[in-house]
Structure formats: C-alpha cells, structure tokens
Design a protein around this motif. Structure first.
Motif, PDB file in Angstrom:
ATOM      1  N   MET A   1      23.764   0.074  30.637  1.00 43.87           N
ATOM      2  CA  MET A   1      24.444  -1.372  31.269  1.00 43.87           C
ATOM      3  C   MET A   1      24.373  -2.441  30.122  1.00 43.87           C
ATOM      4  SD  MET A   1      23.149  -2.209  34.990  1.00 43.87           S
ATOM      5  CE  MET A   1      21.430  -2.044  34.941  1.00 43.87           C
ATOM      6  N   ASN A   2      25.449  -3.118  30.081  1.00 42.39           N
ATOM      7  CA  ASN A   2      25.520  -4.239  28.922  1.00 42.39           C
ATOM      8  C   ASN A   2      26.179  -5.394  29.654  1.00 42.39           C
ATOM      9  OD1 ASN A   2      27.954  -2.800  28.747  1.00 42.39           O
ATOM     10  ND2 ASN A   2      28.307  -3.684  26.905  1.00 42.39           N
ATOM     11  N   LEU A   3      25.948  -6.557  28.870  1.00 45.93           N
ATOM     12  CA  LEU A   3      26.619  -7.630  29.180  1.00 45.93           C
ATOM     13  C   LEU A   3      27.362  -8.373  28.276  1.00 45.93           C
ATOM     14  CD1 LEU A   3      27.084 -10.179  31.221  1.00 45.93           C
ATOM     15  CD2 LEU A   3      24.894 -11.095  30.460  1.00 45.93           C
TER      16      LEU A   3
ATOM     17  N   TYR B   1      24.396  -5.110  41.758  1.00 35.52           N
ATOM     18  CA  TYR B   1      25.663  -5.604  41.894  1.00 35.52           C
ATOM     19  C   TYR B   1      26.661  -4.945  40.844  1.00 35.52           C
ATOM     20  CZ  TYR B   1      29.594  -8.616  41.968  1.00 35.52           C
ATOM     21  OH  TYR B   1      30.756  -9.403  42.383  1.00 35.52           O
ATOM     22  N   MET B   2      26.256  -4.244  39.783  1.00 36.39           N
ATOM     23  CA  MET B   2      26.922  -3.722  38.861  1.00 36.39           C
ATOM     24  C   MET B   2      26.955  -2.310  38.940  1.00 36.39           C
ATOM     25  SD  MET B   2      25.631  -6.149  35.814  1.00 36.39           S
ATOM     26  CE  MET B   2      25.995  -5.037  34.530  1.00 36.39           C
ATOM     27  N   ASN B   3      26.508  -1.540  39.814  1.00 40.33           N
ATOM     28  CA  ASN B   3      26.379  -0.225  40.178  1.00 40.33           C
ATOM     29  C   ASN B   3      26.231   0.839  38.865  1.00 40.33           C
ATOM     30  OD1 ASN B   3      26.774  -0.438  42.736  1.00 40.33           O
ATOM     31  ND2 ASN B   3      29.236  -0.275  42.474  1.00 40.33           N
ATOM     32  N   GLY B   4      25.315   0.295  37.859  1.00 38.71           N
ATOM     33  CA  GLY B   4      25.045   0.773  36.632  1.00 38.71           C
ATOM     34  C   GLY B   4      25.943   0.828  35.455  1.00 38.71           C
ATOM     35  N   GLN B   5      27.168  -0.274  35.505  1.00 40.06           N
ATOM     36  CA  GLN B   5      28.082  -0.208  34.755  1.00 40.06           C
ATOM     37  C   GLN B   5      27.659  -1.585  33.985  1.00 40.06           C
ATOM     38  OE1 GLN B   5      32.168   0.360  36.112  1.00 40.06           O
ATOM     39  NE2 GLN B   5      31.105   1.013  38.117  1.00 40.06           N
TER      40      GLN B   5
END
Length: 95
Positions: free
Chosen positions: A1-3, A73-77
C-alpha cells in the motif's frame, strides 16, 4: 500500500487551506457520501495532528496520512489523491 498525492492536489491544499511545510493533513473514512472506493463510505479531509499513522507521504514538507485503524478502506491497495480543476474537487482513487 502506498499513498500518492499529486502536485495538483498539493497546490490546491496550499492555495485553499493555506498549507505549508510542517502541516499534517489527514484523510479519513466517513460514513455516507459518494465514493468509487467503498460503498456507503467516502473520504474526509482534516488538518490535524496524527494519532497512529498507518500510511503517509510527505510532499513539499506537508505530511498527508491515514490513521492505522482506517486502512481497511483501501482493501490492500494504494490511494492516489488528485485535484480535478474541471469539478474543483479533490479526487480519491485506489491504485
């Protein structure tokens, strides 16, 4: 995961919120609203100090983050935050 926070989004935060180096911007999950990420939930934005960072990135000295307990919330993405001038909105997309 990254932002990832795009240059257009960073510029928007500087202009609209007066953000500068040292500020922290939280992206948080809220119930309701419209989202392409999770049904019945949407993203909120706040200028506040972190409690327990789960994911973050710093661009031009501004730290953008999500709390650890909201990463579901990001489902691992990954999450990309952009600014869309056509609609004058901050946009959130899973990547």
């Amino acid at each position: 995961m990254n932002l990832t926070v795009t240059a257009a989004a960073v510029d928007w935060f500087r202009q609209e919120w007066g953000c500068e180096a040292g500020d922290t911007i939280r992206f948080f999950v809220r119930y309701g609203g419209v989202s392409t990420v999770q049904d019945s939930f949407s993203m909120g934005i706040a200028k506040e100090q972190p409690n327990e960072i789960g994911l973050s990135t710093t661009v031009d000295g501004i730290t953008f983050y999500m709390e650890k307990d909201e990463l579901w919330y990001m489902n691992g993405q990954g999450l990309t935050v952009d600014y869309l001038p056509a609609t004058d909105e901050v946009d959130f997309k899973l990547t």
